[in-house]
Each structure stands twice: as C-alpha cells, then as structure tokens.
Enzyme design. Structure first.
Site, mmCIF file in Angstrom:
data_model
loop_
_atom_site.group_PDB
_atom_site.id
_atom_site.type_symbol
_atom_site.label_atom_id
_atom_site.label_comp_id
_atom_site.label_asym_id
_atom_site.label_seq_id
_atom_site.Cartn_x
_atom_site.Cartn_y
_atom_site.Cartn_z
ATOM 1 N N GLU A 25 -36.694 -62.569 -20.931
ATOM 2 C CA GLU A 25 -36.568 -62.595 -19.455
ATOM 3 C C GLU A 25 -37.901 -62.932 -18.786
ATOM 4 O O GLU A 25 -38.201 -62.449 -17.703
ATOM 5 C CB GLU A 25 -36.004 -61.264 -18.911
ATOM 6 C CG GLU A 25 -34.712 -60.828 -19.523
ATOM 7 C CD GLU A 25 -33.616 -61.876 -19.452
ATOM 8 O OE1 GLU A 25 -33.714 -62.790 -18.615
ATOM 9 O OE2 GLU A 25 -32.673 -61.795 -20.250
ATOM 10 N N GLY A 26 -38.684 -63.757 -19.430
ATOM 11 C CA GLY A 26 -40.007 -64.124 -18.918
ATOM 12 C C GLY A 26 -41.041 -63.212 -19.533
ATOM 13 O O GLY A 26 -41.015 -61.994 -19.331
#
Length: 597
Positions: free
Chosen positions: A442-443
């Site tokens: 998610e980053g």
C-alpha cells in the site's frame, strides 16, 4: 501461548478517551451506544480468539495451493469454515451501508474488530479486509446498477474483492502501467494485461471475486491522467444477481513464495480479453481507487499495531515463564533455581517500550478513525472539514510510523525469547515475518513519508497541520493547571514545539530544494508519529486520572499512567534526534555519485 483480544483497552479508548456516546445522535452512532459496542467487542474477542487464532500457525505452515490446470487456489485447512462463520456472524457487514445489507455502525467500531482479527490471524483477515476496500471504491464511484449488483453480496461476504494496481514493471509509479481496456459494443470492455502481488486474488472461500483493475483505455492520455478503473469479476453476474458464467479471460496463473502471510493467496493475475465494466468516468480511475488505497493504508497501520499486540503478548508470557539468572537486587523466586527473566531491567525495557507504542498507536488509530466517521456524518460543515483534513494528514503517518514501530515490537518480542525466538517452536517468528510486509505494501513507508511532506502538509495552505497544532495548544491551555497531568502536558508542549520547528524548516527549505524535503521526510514522519502518540498519552492519562479521582482502585488505570510515563521518559526523547537529522538537509545524502556505493 494464545492471543487474548485486548477488549479492556479497546473499551477504555472508545468509552473513556474518545467518549463515542457524545455522538449518539449521529447516523450510525445512534445504533451504537457504548453498551452495544461493549457487547460487540466481547463477541469479536470470542470469535477471533477461539476461531481465527488457532488457524494462524496452520495457515503459516500449510499456505495456499494453486491448481495449475483449473487456476484455482485452495486456502489452508479451516480457513473456509472460519470464513463461513465470519459471514454468518455478520462480521463482514459491521461498517457497511444499510442500503446494501450492512449494519451501518461507525467505522471506528469496525476497526476495533479488524484489529482483533488481524492480531489473531493476519493472513486470514486480509481476505475480508480487501473486500471491504473494494466495496468502498464501488460505493463511492460505481453506478446505481453496479452498486445493486455487487455491493449486497460483498457486504454479506458471499463475494470478496481485490485491488489490482501493480504490474511487473511498475508499482509506485502507476503512470507506467500497460494493462489496456478496449471498448465493446455492449458497453463493456476487454481487459488485457498482467497484475502481480494481488492479495486474495484467487481462493475457495467465496462464490465470486470482484477484481478492481486499473487499466488504460486505448487512446487515453499518457501517465496517471489516462488511468481508468474497471470491475472484472471472476464470474459474470446474471441479471438476477446470481453467479453466472466464468470470466474466462481472468485467471490466477501463479502464487508468490513469501517471507510471511502464507495463509493469504498473493497472486499473479493474468487478464486476456477479460470482461470488465468501467467504474465512474474514463481516465478518473486513480481518484476512485484512492478511496480503496486510503482505507487500506489505515488498515495497514492497524496491522502494525495488531501484529505488535500479538507479539507483545507472546513476549510477556515467555518472560514470566522463562527462568534465567537472578535479579540484580536479589532473588525474586527464592524457591526456584533462577528468577523469571521479567525481573531483568533490559527485558522490562523491551516489554514496556512495546506496550507504550502499541497502546499509544491504538489510541491514535481509533482517534483518526473516529474523525473519519465524523467527516461523513457530522451535521456541522466545519467539523466535517476538520475531520476530513485530519484523515488526509494522518493516514501516511499512521501507515508509516505504526508499521515501523509494529515491526520493532515484533523484533523486541523475538529478542525477549532469545534463541527460542529464532526457532519455529514459538509464535513470534511468524508475527515478525507476517508484519514485515506492512512496511512495504500500500505504498512503502518511504513513499508515505514523501506523501506526507510533499502533498499532505501543503494541502489547502497547510490548514490540516495548523489545525492540529491549535488543537494541541487548546488542550494544553485547558489542562495547564492540572498537577496530576503536568508531566504529560509538558511533554506534549515540548514535542509540539519540535514538530512545529520541523514543519517550518520543511516549508522554508523543501520548496527551495525538493531533495531537502525528500531527505527529511522519514525523520519528519517519525517526529509526527511521536507527537501524535504524545497527544494520545495525554488524553489517556487524563481519562485514567479522572477514574482514579472518582474513587477507582482498578490497577488498569495506574498501569496506564506508568506506561504513559515510560513513553514520555524513554521514547519521546527520540523526537529531538529526528528533528536534528531532518534539519541537516540533503547535501551529504546526495553527495556521492551512484558508482561510489
């Protein structure tokens, strides 16, 4: 050792610190007075502790199996039945819209359940977790027909969902994606491309899997401006909403061999002219997908706390049981051959550090999630604006800081176990392996830090961070004369000043040279995390003091105060180090040519 869901701590935060009953006249909250919430927490603890936790090791040892002929995945033994129990218990519907069969309860209540399920079995909890994210994206961006077709089944848990962003050549830089979408005469699209690292991309627990796929329509602009979002279901729904024919072009063609989360199917998804349906407008896919991504980032921050909690509990149990050496101040277990290692100051340092980080992090998560609820349902536009600002500002902090610290807690737990922690005879090695992905997906946390300093700080002229400073100043002003709270107020004032100093430095030096912002970003994120936890510990100390002043002799409250003092004395001083480092700028960091490494 078995995981014990921290119901008491959840109840303390929701009732005594956040006082969710004060919002009892708002949509969602009106159905969730605290006595109802308490029953939900107790039931959640029973389900996660008794059904999910025993499957955690099973999932780790067995993993998922792909049949290369049918392209289907079998989940570990017990997962399918546990998922059925989860759906029957209504756990997939807690925070969802009643219009589609959801219970409509506040998301902060759903987060409490999610933390318990993630602590009990992180790999399992990712299946419903990602499905809820996909539900949210369709809920925000889908047409009425798409919502009616997909959302009731996703709310009930009969169908799950995924997010398909990453491709073999692009992850963070989505502007490079190559998956293409070709319009068809009937309004659908043919989707072609490969997506990797797709969590829960294929499994045997639900009747259908609703893939949300980013792709580029032929002729769309280059870069992120030309990305659209598509629903690509495993089975194409019939007109009556039932499962129809197989979407033959959408298949799982591989499973990743991973360090952890073995019980979750991390898939290579191949799309060969698969049938897809556009969500929202052409070329606006990233905006809709960010609804899912932001929800997922908050959920990943929660995973850091959740794995930390499970690892901390295991470390405490081991430290109380393991006999080794004698206390420096004389035997504490005189009848035994040695003292339990919990008597040793350095073991206590690791345990208290873990406890302070997890309990402060949990409060920060719940506080932010409550603002998420208020941003949607509060009648006052000013409250909605402030809460929405906070959600944007705090999400990268929570994702980055809490996963870093969750992994540190897991590492401390391994250390407390000594050589036993490095073996597979004890659960902590799994907690550490499972937790490691949270710093990446998610980053990555470096990307979260860049998002914080590059986008979130400057958004709307810095309104969100200035509002946060004002809130802290107001809290300090209102409690300055409270002698019992004095150590917490002084500590909060100190770290707020440091965060303000770092913010001003970034505003002055980051614009002048973007590398300064990039070089400072991780230290700034950690400084912000420390400030957030200092505020939470001040709020928790105030609530605990009020209970003690009212006559409570419950050791829960004195323990809370001692843990908070440990945070102030032994963890918060790190803020000065982060401030000093971020203010050194980028000159030395960027000085070496690449070949010098």
């Amino acid at each position: 050792m078995t995981y014990q869901p921290p119901v008491r701590d959840h109840a303390f935060i929701l009732r005594d610190v956040l006082n969710i009953d004060q919002h009892g006249d708002l949509p969602g909250f009106s159905d969730a007075p605290f006595d109802v919430v308490e029953q939900i927490l107790e039931a959640a603890a029973q389900f996660t502790g008794e059904v999910l936790a025993p499957l955690n090791t099973v999932g780790d040892k067995t993993g998922c199996k792909l049949d290369p002929v049918t392209n289907t995945v079998t989940t570990p033994p017990g997962f399918k039945d546990a998922y059925k129990q989860m759906c029957e218990g209504g756990w997939t519907a807690i925070g969802s819209d009643p219009a589609y069969g959801g219970q409509g309860l506040p998301h902060v209540v759903n987060l409490a359940f999610s933390e318990m399920s993630s602590s009990a079995n992180m790999a399992f909890s990712m299946y419903p977790g990602l499905a809820h994210g996909a539900y949210s994206a369709i809920h925000v961006g889908g047409s009425d027909e798409q919502k009616q077709t997909f959302l009731p089944k996703m709310v009930s848990g009969e169908w799950t969902g995924t997010m398909n962003l990453t491709e073999p050549h692009c992850g963070t830089d989505l502007g490079l994606l190559r998956t293409k979408a070709v319009p068809q005469a009937d309004g659908s699209y043919k989707i072609t491309g490969q997506k990797i690292w797709i969590s829960a991309g294929e499994h045997d627990m639900a009747d259908n899997i609703v893939h949300l796929v980013l792709a580029r329509i032929e002729g769309a602009p280059a870069g992120v401006k030309g990305i659209s979002l598509f629903i690509v279901p495993k089975f194409i729904p019939n007109a009556d909403g039932s499962v129809g024919p197989r979407n033959e072009g959408a298949k799982c063609v591989g499973l990743e061999e991973k360090m952890g989360i073995h019980g979750n199917a991390t898939c290579v998804m191949q799309y060969d002219e698969a049938v897809g349906y556009l969500i929202g407008e052409e070329n606006s896919g990233l905006k809709i997908m960010f609804v899912m991504m932001n929800e997922a980032r908050l959920g990943v921050g929660m995973q850091g706390v959740a794995q930390g909690e499970a690892a901390y509990q295991a470390a405490v149990a081991f430290a109380k049981d393991r006999l080794q050496g004698r206390s420096l101040t004389g035997p504490k277990n005189a009848e035994g051959p040695a003292d339990p290692i919990i008597v040793h100051p350095d073991v206590r340092r690791m345990l208290l550090e873990s406890k302070a980080l997890i309990e402060g992090g949990r409060a920060f998560l719940f506080w932010t999630a409550l603002h998420g609820d208020l941003s949607h349902v509060h009648p006052d536009p000013a409250v909605r604006e402030k809460s929405s600002d906070y959600m944007g500002l705090m999400t990268p902090v929570l994702k980055g800081y809490l996963t870093d610290k969750g992994f540190q807690v897991c590492s401390n737990a391994v250390q407390v176990h000594g050589g036993s922690g490095f073996t597979e005879h004890f659960p902590v090695s799994q907690f550490m392996r499972d937790c490691r992905i949270a710093l990446i997906y998610e980053g990555t946390n470096g990307v979260q830090a860049l998002d914080l300093v590059g986008r979130k700080l400057a958004a709307k002229g810095g309104r969100a961070v200035m509002t946060f400073f004002q809130e802290i100043d107001q809290f300090i002003g209102e409690n300055d004369s409270d002698e019992a709270l004095k150590p917490f107020i002084e500590a909060l004032g100190g770290v707020k000043a440091q965060l303000q100093d770092g913010t001003m430095w970034l505003m002055q030096n980051g614009l002048q040279n973007p590398d300064n912002a990039g070089a400072a970003s991780t230290d700034y994120m950690h400084l912000f995390g420390l400030a957030g936890l200092a505020y939470m510990w001040a709020l928790m100390a105030k609530a605990a003091n009020a209970k003690i002043a009212a006559g409570s002799s419950d050791p829960f409250f004195t323990t809370k105060l001692t843990t908070g003092r440990y945070f102030i004395e032994r963890i918060l001083p790190d803020a000065a180090s982060h401030l000093a480092k971020l203010k050194t700028g980028s000159a030395t960091l960027m000085a070496l040519p690449a070949e010098a490494f």
